[in-house]
Design an enzyme around this catalytic site. Structure first.
Site: not given
Ligand SMILES: [Zn+2]
Ligand SMILES: [Zn+2]
Lengths: 494, 494
Positions: A264-265, A294, A268
């Site tokens: 997830h990170e 997101e 980003h």
């Molecule tokens: Zn996030």
């Protein structure tokens, strides 16, 4: 040359933002615990310098004069984003910002304390104070931006997003999920009835998990010469585009919790690392907003990381680093587990939107004044029962007290999470249309086609377009629920 | 209230200094390699903001007006140090500082490149350019400070130090060492003839060395809630007093190199951690200068770490962490090894002062114009042969090209190293006079008496006194060579 003055200002602000970003990441990862008080003072002072420099009255003159200068298209776009930033930063009087900051920080502190004690009554007066100020804030922002009050709040996080556009899309999704959550749970129960969940063996040394995370980060495109992975209590993606700091935390009993967080990170981070470098000192060079951000993190977490094809490539890597063999049939039930619960941050991708839609509906009423904070526990409980069949009436800590956003005065932020999930699905559908073989590529650990599409359509655009425009240009369609619904059906349906 | 304005200014400068200090430590320890260019830009911009704010013309008015305000003694001392900082920062025109910075940075870059190639001829023109500017700088500083040119340069590093006071002390030390270096070498040869050096076993895992370092840091007084230990290529002590960052580097073949380095940096850290917190935002609250700082680091490295008593307590700790038994008789020859060499930073405590005195003598002539840079290799070689019996005539890389100080325009800095060693010995003698049992305490791992003396006499004083005044108040005597000579005789003599 007034644009040149804005350009110079941008370089000064970038330096202060650089310092604040690195100090922020450092605080969560390497700062000595006793260093917090001085750090807070230094950060407040630097943030004050940044605010003063970014809101100086002469900037309005420079922007006005730059209008009539011969600017190329990039500079014109840069000027527009300078204006947007300036308007958003100057539309509240300094005296009001101070009052809001004091109320917000006090309410956040109370929240930390009283959530643990499940003490809604003690917390309510502080929340009422914050919401009263947020209503004032929304009115002032609406006035400056010529927008509806709730839209003016959202505008801080996702320029161009409007409740009137989002509400019908969320409604469609909500109607779908009403029938789909039970269906997905039945499918899951039937499958687990036949083949029970393979338990995690439960002893995964931190250093091995870290190496596995780094290997997957690098493979999906994280540039390890322009970023790093550390440990912090709350995972985040911070730092600056040339030095992106992502963090995770490890449980030695469960390698998937850290790994999915790292993916997830990393999503980003890919956005940050691939922003247009020439614009780095302009607001134009920044990531567009929270929903788009997101969408990029969820893309890596879900379109990559929870995609069965991903594990064709990923499982040998898991075995190499952790010394444990997993079949796809064994791992997928873990990464596709659906389980309705009270807590948004623990929710799976099927039930998560219902948590967000609940907040989106309630916070519009709170800002608009149709709902009083005192009635929040009942209103929350009613929606929670309707959407997820769970009650929070005796448990406000896991109801309206569960998130820091409202005590922190961040109204208009929640929609970004589910908008991001929908945008990620819509982006995936559009790129798969153009590149039908992406699943096969992912199964080989080849992410270049997908990342190339994302680089061209999202990352390299910085803040050139509003959030809805960016999505429409990338996918050929306005935001709609269809692709996300298809995605859920395909992954979790009968 | 003009003093109040200075006080406020101090808080702003402290925030920028905080950011610069943490960014500096971060750069050497955690920054991604690709982040260097943007980091350099951000740091230059922040340093520029700091310089502009610290040298604003209105500060002179505030300082003038504060003179006639009712100030307590701390505020009076603070005002004096504000003035000192302001004078030192404003006595060079901005245009000159820029020229010097460009010349210095270019010369440093060339130095890095050409030292590796032993190319004195290629390096000389750049060094000549720097030295020409340093002569100008010294003249301007001398004019502003009413000091001799070389003293005006030293004043940046050690306020109050004067060449006329230092030269006779260095001369006495030089005369002593002329006979003493051969004596110490003979004593050592005789001892090693009887009992050869116990070799290091050569396999010390980094994590174990780190734990040993942390244990010793904590024991000698490093507050681990206000600082940390990391790894960097060049060991340093950085950060801020509430969060001191020290670093080391590890060789798995030799635990002593890292451990002695950790003790040295811990000495610097103790000074920073124990500075007066109430003055932290005033120049008055800073460490006095480089010589005093080095006296604190060398105190921990030598008065503690190379003291036989220290190893009574330290060796069980070594065994506990590294699983290797050492006797005092085996370890002391390692930490007391004397070996004349070409390189200052590799020198032992007996020969080190000769490296510094050589530079002190030469740089005074360079600044004064009696020596031309073109004649430096011969002048260096002549002194090197006279003081240490070694020639560098064919090897300028290990002669006048060995240090970054001169290419970096840092003239007047070198004396601090040996002044620090002498001050440490003088402080040790003074405190031992008052507390005769300190060796026994150290042998038990009890450093509180020593640190209490240092806290009272050095650390808590900040910049209240000039360098010579601070030493005289702490020890009851002006700087003299006697205690350092006694220290060497006792540790290395026949
Ligand atoms: Zn996030
Ligand atoms: Zn040192």
């Amino acid at each position: 040359m007034s644009f040149a003055k804005l350009d110079q200002l941008g370089r000064k602000l970038e330096a202060l933002e650089h310092a604040l970003a690195i100090l922020g990441a450092d605080e969560a990862t390497h700062m000595a615990i006793g260093g917090g008080e001085k750090r807070a003072q230094a950060v407040a002072t630097l943030a004050g310098m940044h605010h003063r420099q970014a809101t100086a009255p002469e900037i309005a003159d420079w922007m006005g004069a730059a209008e009539s200068e011969a600017l190329d298209t990039d500079q014109q776009a840069a000027l527009r984003e300078f204006k947007r930033q300036y308007t958003n930063m100057t539309c509240l009087p300094a005296e009001f910002v101070e009052r809001l900051t004091v109320a917000r920080m006090r309410c956040e502190q109370l929240w930390r304390d009283l959530r643990a004690k499940n003490d809604w009554a003690g917390f309510l007066p502080a929340l009422e104070g914050v919401i009263a100020l947020v209503r004032e804030e929304a009115a002032m922002r609406a006035d400056a931006l010529k927008l509806q009050p709730y839209d003016a709040l959202m505008e801080q996080y996702d320029p161009g997003n409007r409740a009137a556009d989002i509400a019908p899309v969320f409604d469609e999704l909500k109607r779908f999920l009403k029938g789909f959550v039970p269906e997905a749970l039945e499918v899951q129960a039937a499958r687990l009835g036949k083949a029970p969940l393979k338990p995690l063996s439960g002893s995964y040394p931190v250093e091995r998990q870290r190496e596995l995370g780094l290997a997957m980060m690098a493979a999906v495109g994280f540039d390890l010469t322009h970023g790093s992975l550390s440990v912090s209590h709350h995972p985040f993606c911070g730092g600056v585009p040339t030095d992106v700091r992502i963090t995770t935390r490890y449980k030695t009993t469960d390698f998937l919790s850290s790994l999915m967080g790292v993916l997830h990170e990393t999503g980003h981070a890919l956005y940050e690392q691939n922003l247009p470098q020439d614009w780095a000192h302009w607001p134009l060079g920044k990531a567009r907003g929270m929903a788009v951000h997101e969408s990029q993190s969820l893309f890596v977490e879900k379109q990559f990381g929870r995609n069965p094809a991903f594990w064709d490539w990923g499982l040998p890597l898991v075995e190499q680093h952790l010394g444990e063999h997993w079949s796809k049939a064994d791992i997928l039930p873990h990464v596709h587990m659906v389980e309705p619960g009270l807590i948004r941050v623990d929710a799976d991708e099927v039930t998560y939107p219902l948590h967000v839609i609940l907040r989106f509906e309630l916070e519009q009423e709170l800002v608009g004044g149709q709902l009083s904070p005192v009635d929040l526990p009942e209103a929350w409980d009613a929606k929670m029962r309707a959407y997820l069949g769970l009650s929070t009436i005796d448990n406000p800590a896991d109801g309206p007290m569960q998130d820091v956003h409202w005590p922190g005065a961040a109204f208009g932020y929640f929609p970004s999470y589910t908008l991001g999930a929908m945008m990620a699905a819509q982006q995936w559908a559009a790129l798969k249309q153009q590149h039908p073989a992406v699943d096969e590529q992912i199964a080989r650990g080849d992410f270049e086609t997908v990342n190339g599409w994302r680089r061209d359509n999202i990352w390299s655009q910085g803040s050139r377009y509003s959030t809805p425009e960016l999505l429409e240009r990338a996918t050929g369609e306005k935001l709609n629920a269809r692709y996300f619904i298809e995605h859920l059906k395909q992954r979790y349906g009968a």
